[in-house]
Design an enzyme around this catalytic site. Structure first.
Site, PDB file in Angstrom:
ATOM      1  N   GLU A 470     -57.074  36.859  11.874  1.00 22.54           N
ATOM      2  CA  GLU A 470     -58.345  37.482  12.254  1.00 22.54           C
ATOM      3  C   GLU A 470     -58.793  36.844  13.561  1.00 22.54           C
ATOM      4  OE1 GLU A 470     -61.338  38.889   9.561  1.00 22.54           O
ATOM      5  OE2 GLU A 470     -60.118  38.288   7.852  1.00 22.54           O
ATOM      6  N   GLU A 744     -65.175  29.031   4.113  1.00 15.36           N
ATOM      7  CA  GLU A 744     -65.611  30.427   4.054  1.00 15.36           C
ATOM      8  C   GLU A 744     -66.271  30.744   2.719  1.00 15.36           C
ATOM      9  OE1 GLU A 744     -62.376  33.244   4.208  1.00 15.36           O
ATOM     10  OE2 GLU A 744     -63.733  34.831   4.880  1.00 15.36           O
TER      11      GLU A 744
HETATM   12  C1  BGC Z   1     -64.379  37.662   8.005  1.00 13.67           C
HETATM   13  C2  BGC Z   1     -65.847  37.393   7.862  1.00 13.67           C
HETATM   14  C3  BGC Z   1     -66.544  38.679   8.174  1.00 13.67           C
HETATM   15  C4  BGC Z   1     -66.194  39.612   7.021  1.00 13.67           C
HETATM   16  C5  BGC Z   1     -66.918  40.906   6.986  1.00 13.67           C
HETATM   17  C6  BGC Z   1     -64.022  38.614   6.919  1.00 13.67           C
HETATM   18  O1  BGC Z   1     -62.690  38.909   6.834  1.00 13.67           O
HETATM   19  O2  BGC Z   1     -63.617  36.521   8.020  1.00 13.67           O
HETATM   20  O3  BGC Z   1     -66.336  36.226   8.257  1.00 13.67           O
HETATM   21  O4  BGC Z   1     -67.850  38.628   8.529  1.00 13.67           O
HETATM   22  O5  BGC Z   1     -64.798  39.776   6.927  1.00 13.67           O
HETATM   23  O6  BGC Z   1     -66.225  41.931   6.407  1.00 13.67           O
END
Ligand code: BGC
Length: 894
Positions: A470, A744
């Site tokens: 990501e 996270e």
């Molecule tokens: C990200 C997040 C993001 C979220 C929203 C994730 O995969 O890592 O931090 O805001 O998706 O869908």
């Protein structure tokens, strides 16, 4: 004696290649005197014309450029001195600031793009073609002649891809991964390099390494997208030399060849084969007869604007010595950096000619001691180096970056001594501006983790995470984290750049997207509250913290377009009641595979945010002198607030969706009516928090604001209970498990030490660390009343048994400090307020008295409860558990 310090142009202390013809100037006053007038001297370096302007004003931030506009390439030396209330005459002149314009007009560019694909080659990929693995990097070189020693020489440069430059065998800068990532279809940044000292009379050579980077390397999840912006990698490089008669373009004839980097990708890692190195390739006289002539593509073939950077380069900001390098019985070497970083390893050692070593990376270890690479998903993060000889070499990958704490080196020759290993920390080289210290070790480490997660996720743009496939500019993450970020570092340049991408892509698509720059990898394009609201909240936060109204005027169209878009979606009712939402993302109650299923109604969240950001746009319109807009957004804000109350608030002040996040939103965004409602809502919030045993019940939306909501409604002790819990889910639970960054998920690592089975599990996301802003403002006690901290509020609120806290912030006017200690029924507070500002001091001394103080150092001592007397978290008894019931009866609680 008053001193003038930290003179800057716009937000830059290094103003070489600035993109503005009339940069505003700012400076700080050393000492505590009050400036009364200032004088700016602008010495235009070419014509040797010096202008001086004296202004009778106390302003020292963003004062207008005092002279005629700079033209492209023009340089001036700027100095400032001031008259203050303390000195008889003017201060000394400041250190001079070299301000030099970049190429301000498109027509200043006189070269074409040189593609790294040799003209003879036909291996171009079809756009978007699925690929197996990363591609090679290329080398490009050109030679040129210079008569004498030039007076000045500049390179203006950017690339489709990422590049490193060398001139006569020497690197032209320490920037990494230039030109960084922007929405290349619309805008690309170029760098201005002063190469005067690298050029010599006679024959010279310039060389470039060029690789995929974000331009055509793989980006995003679900397999990702290759060639997102194009299929070429290309260099745009304009060399200008001034031999006395003004800058002249030096024509360059490029040649291209394969580099020793046989594969490199941001997610994949890098493979370097030293046997393919070509010594001397970027020096004159190198035999490049075997190299091919590349194709050129006219500048006009690409519509993107060429822009000067607003922020600092990405660099190796720190080098860490790993805590542990351990050889395993099977020969693999395990490295523990002891800190989760964004960066790469640098090895120094001697291998076997033709032998290859391999480095894998991971944030954590599995229970069996192996690297936990599953959370990386498809970002495999493997570097490889093949030795050409048995000489000692130093190597680090050039264009790869990893999010890791642990690494494993395999293939190191069995009997050879281990290499010297260093961990290079890589991110945007922003100025550190904020600190928080306390003797409470877990809270102190938590704050340290927040700082690290910020650093690791500010690699040119604000990202969600630095490790998996990501590393995207998720808008919701920076929306909640911006206040913390803007305190800890000078983020203005990085965030301004990101906001430009947001605005540009918003104009194109008609919506603020969930991440910018956008890539099509299957994520919904639908607008979502809290994510899209970044369009308003990030510029507003920057304005409040820096005092730069220019940020609001630059972004106003984007801010208002977002509010208009949402208002239209609500059918102009203000109630955002349908459609896609991410809601209170990652509520701990949500199942691991459904992170959006929070216990708080997602449309309550959406409507609250709509009311909040409509109000901010209303206020921005007023500040910018736009009465019609002010009226329009005041109307929308009132509608949305009324809609929120109609649908979600009872007459007494209870909130439907009886959750911590819902109440915290209603309180923090001021959506209730009258004191009585706030009291009821605050009491209910405190009750819910206590019922939940002061463990976390909130996700991305509620977590950053819950402590504030408790404190403003008179429940500061509950805020401390929440803050200092160590069981999961809580902020400190990860700290007790050895975290060195913010996770996270509340349980990215499960209590048994295993990695959360969810496919989305990072150990380095800053969003849930956004409570650090509460540590700075409320625990530490520094917040801004007027933008730029021109008027500061000092209001520490001790509790939780903390005995000492100190916060510092290097604001636009200089250092603000508030340090407090508590002991034996006394509290001492030491405050520093910089020149040019005042502060309102509201101390927890039992009085309602708010004193106003001016610049200087101030000390206050007053009676206060000792840390040991702070309320202790009430014990919650489980009456269904016979043992606890017995204890309860014994304690006389029943
Ligand atoms: C990200 C997040 C993001 C979220 C929203 C994730 O995969 O890592 O931090 O805001 O998706 O869908």
């Amino acid at each position: 004696m008053t001193r003038v310090e930290r003179l800057r142009a716009e937000h830059l202390e290094d103003a070489l290649g600035i993109g503005t013809a009339t940069p505003r100037l700012s400076w700080e006053i050393g000492g505590f005197a009050q400036q009364q007038s200032y004088e700016v001297e602008v010495e235009f370096l070419d014509g040797r014309v010096t202008e001086r302007v004296i202004v009778h004003s106390s302003a020292s931030l963003f004062v207008p450029w005092p002279s005629r506009p700079l033209i492209s390439r023009e340089a001036a030396r700027v100095r400032v001195r001031v008259w203050s209330d303390e000195d008889g005459g003017p201060s000394e002149w400041s250190e001079p600031l070299h301000v030099e314009a970049g190429l301000l007009e498109r027509g200043d560019w006189n070269v074409d793009w040189v593609t790294a694909v040799p003209a003879t080659s036909t291996v171009l990929e079809a756009p978007g073609a699925a690929r197996e693995g990363a591609r090679a990097a290329e080398l490009m070189r050109a030679e040129f002649d210079i008569q004498g020693q030039p007076r000045a020489a500049r390179i203006y440069v950017t690339a489709h891809g990422v590049y490193d430059l060398e001139l006569n065998g020497i690197a032209t800068s320490d920037e990494i991964l230039a030109p960084g990532w922007s929405s290349y279809t619309h805008r690309i940044r170029y760098r201005t390099l002063d190469v005067t000292d690298l050029i010599r009379p006679g024959r010279n050579a310039v060389g470039a390494w060029i690789a995929d980077g974000w331009y055509r390397g793989r980006l995003g999840f679900n397999g990702g997208v290759w060639d997102n912006y194009g299929t070429d990698t290309a260099l745009l490089l304009q060399l200008e030399v001034d031999e006395g008669a003004g800058p002249r373009l030096v024509p360059l004839e490029w040649k291209v060849a394969a580099s020793p980097i046989v594969a490199t990708g941001l997610y994949e890692g890098e493979r370097h084969d030293a046997r393919l190195e070509q010594p001397g390739w970027s020096s004159p006289g190198f035999d490049d007869r075997g190299w091919t002539v590349p194709t050129t593509v006219p500048r006009s073939a690409f519509g993107a604007t060429l822009e000067a950077p607003t922020g600092p380069p990405v660099r190796v900001v720190e080098t860490l010595a790993p805590a542990r390098a351990e050889r395993r019985p099977d020969g693999r070497v395990l490295i523990d950096v002891a800190q989760n970083i964004s960066g790469k390893l640098r090895l120094t050692g001697a291998g076997i000619p033709g032998g290859t070593i391999r480095i894998r990376h991971a944030e954590v270890l599995e229970a069996d001691g192996e690297l936990a690479t599953r959370p990386l998903r498809s970002a495999v993060s493997i570097d490889e180096y093949t030795f050409a000889s048995s000489d000692t070499v130093t190597w680090t990958p050039r264009f790869a970056l990893h999010g890791f704490r642990y690494a494993e080196i395999s293939g190191w020759p069995e009997n050879a001594p281990l290499p010297v290993v260093e961990a290079l920390v890589v991110h945007s080289d922003m100025r550190r501006t904020g600190w928080f210290d306390t003797g409470h070790p877990l809270l102190g480490r938590f704050h340290e983790n927040v700082v690290w997660s910020m650093r690791d996720n500010f690699v040119d743009l604000p990202t969600d995470c630095p490790q998996r496939d990501e590393r995207l500019g998720w808008s919701g993450d920076i929306q909640v984290f911006a206040p913390t970020a803007a305190f800890l570092y000078d983020t203005t340049g990085v965030l301004q750049n990101w906001l430009r991408d947001l605005a540009t892509e918003q104009r194109e698509t008609g919506s603020v997207l969930n991440f910018h720059p956008w890539i099509e990898c299957g994520f919904p394009k639908d607008p979502a509250a809290a994510w899209g609201d970044a369009a308003v909240i990030v510029p507003w936060t920057l304005y409040r913290r820096t005092g730069d109204l220019g940020i609001l005027s630059d972004q106003f169209d984007s801010m208002s377009a977002w509010v208009d878009q949402v208002f239209a979606l609500t059918g102009e009712t203000g109630h955002w009641s349908s459609g896609f939402q991410l809601g209170d993302w990652l509520d701990p109650a949500a199942p691991p595979d459904r992170p959006g299923d929070s216990r708080t109604d997602a449309h309550l969240v959406a409507t609250a945010y709509h009311a909040h950001t409509a109000r901010l746009v209303r206020d921005a319109a007023a500040l910018l002198g736009r009465p019609a807009d002010h009226e329009r957004y005041a109307g929308i804000a009132a509608r949305a607030r009324a809609a929120f109350r109609d649908h979600y608030v009872s007459a007494s002040g209870r909130v439907v969706s009886d959750t911590v996040t819902a109440l915290a939103l209603a309180i923090t965004f001021r959506l209730l009516d009258g004191e009585a409602q706030y009291e009821v809502a605050g009491n209910r919030l405190a009750a819910l928090v206590a019922e939940g045993e002061h463990l976390i019940q909130t996700g991305f939306v509620g977590t950053p604001i819950v402590c504030d909501a408790l404190t403003t409604t008179g429940h500061v002790d509950d805020a401390y209970h929440l803050l200092l819990r160590t069981d999961a889910p809580s902020w400190l639970s990860a700290v007790t498990m050895g975290a060195t960054t913010v996770w996270e998920r509340w349980d990215s690592m499960l209590p048994d030490g295993s990695v959360n089975p969810g496919e989305m599990t990072s150990f380095n996301h800053y969003a849930l660390g956004a409570v650090a802003d509460f540590l700075h403002r409320v625990v530490g006690g520094i917040s801004e009343i007027e933008p730029g901290y021109r008027r500061v509020r000092i209001a520490p609120r001790p509790g939780g048994g903390l005995a000492d806290v100190s916060v510092q912030h290097d604001g636009p006017y200089g250092r603000i400090e508030c340090a407090w200690t508590r002991e034996a029924g006394r509290m001492q507070v030491r405050v520093r307020i910089p020149a040019g500002t005042t502060a309102e001091v509201d101390l927890p001394d039992g009085s309602d008295f708010v004193r106003t103080i001016g610049a200087g150092v101030h000390r206050f001592v007053f009676a206060h409860r000792s840390p040991a007397d702070d309320p202790v978290r009430p014990r919650r008894w489980n009456i269904h558990n016979p043992e606890e019931r017995a204890q309860m009866l014994a304690a006389g609680v029943a």
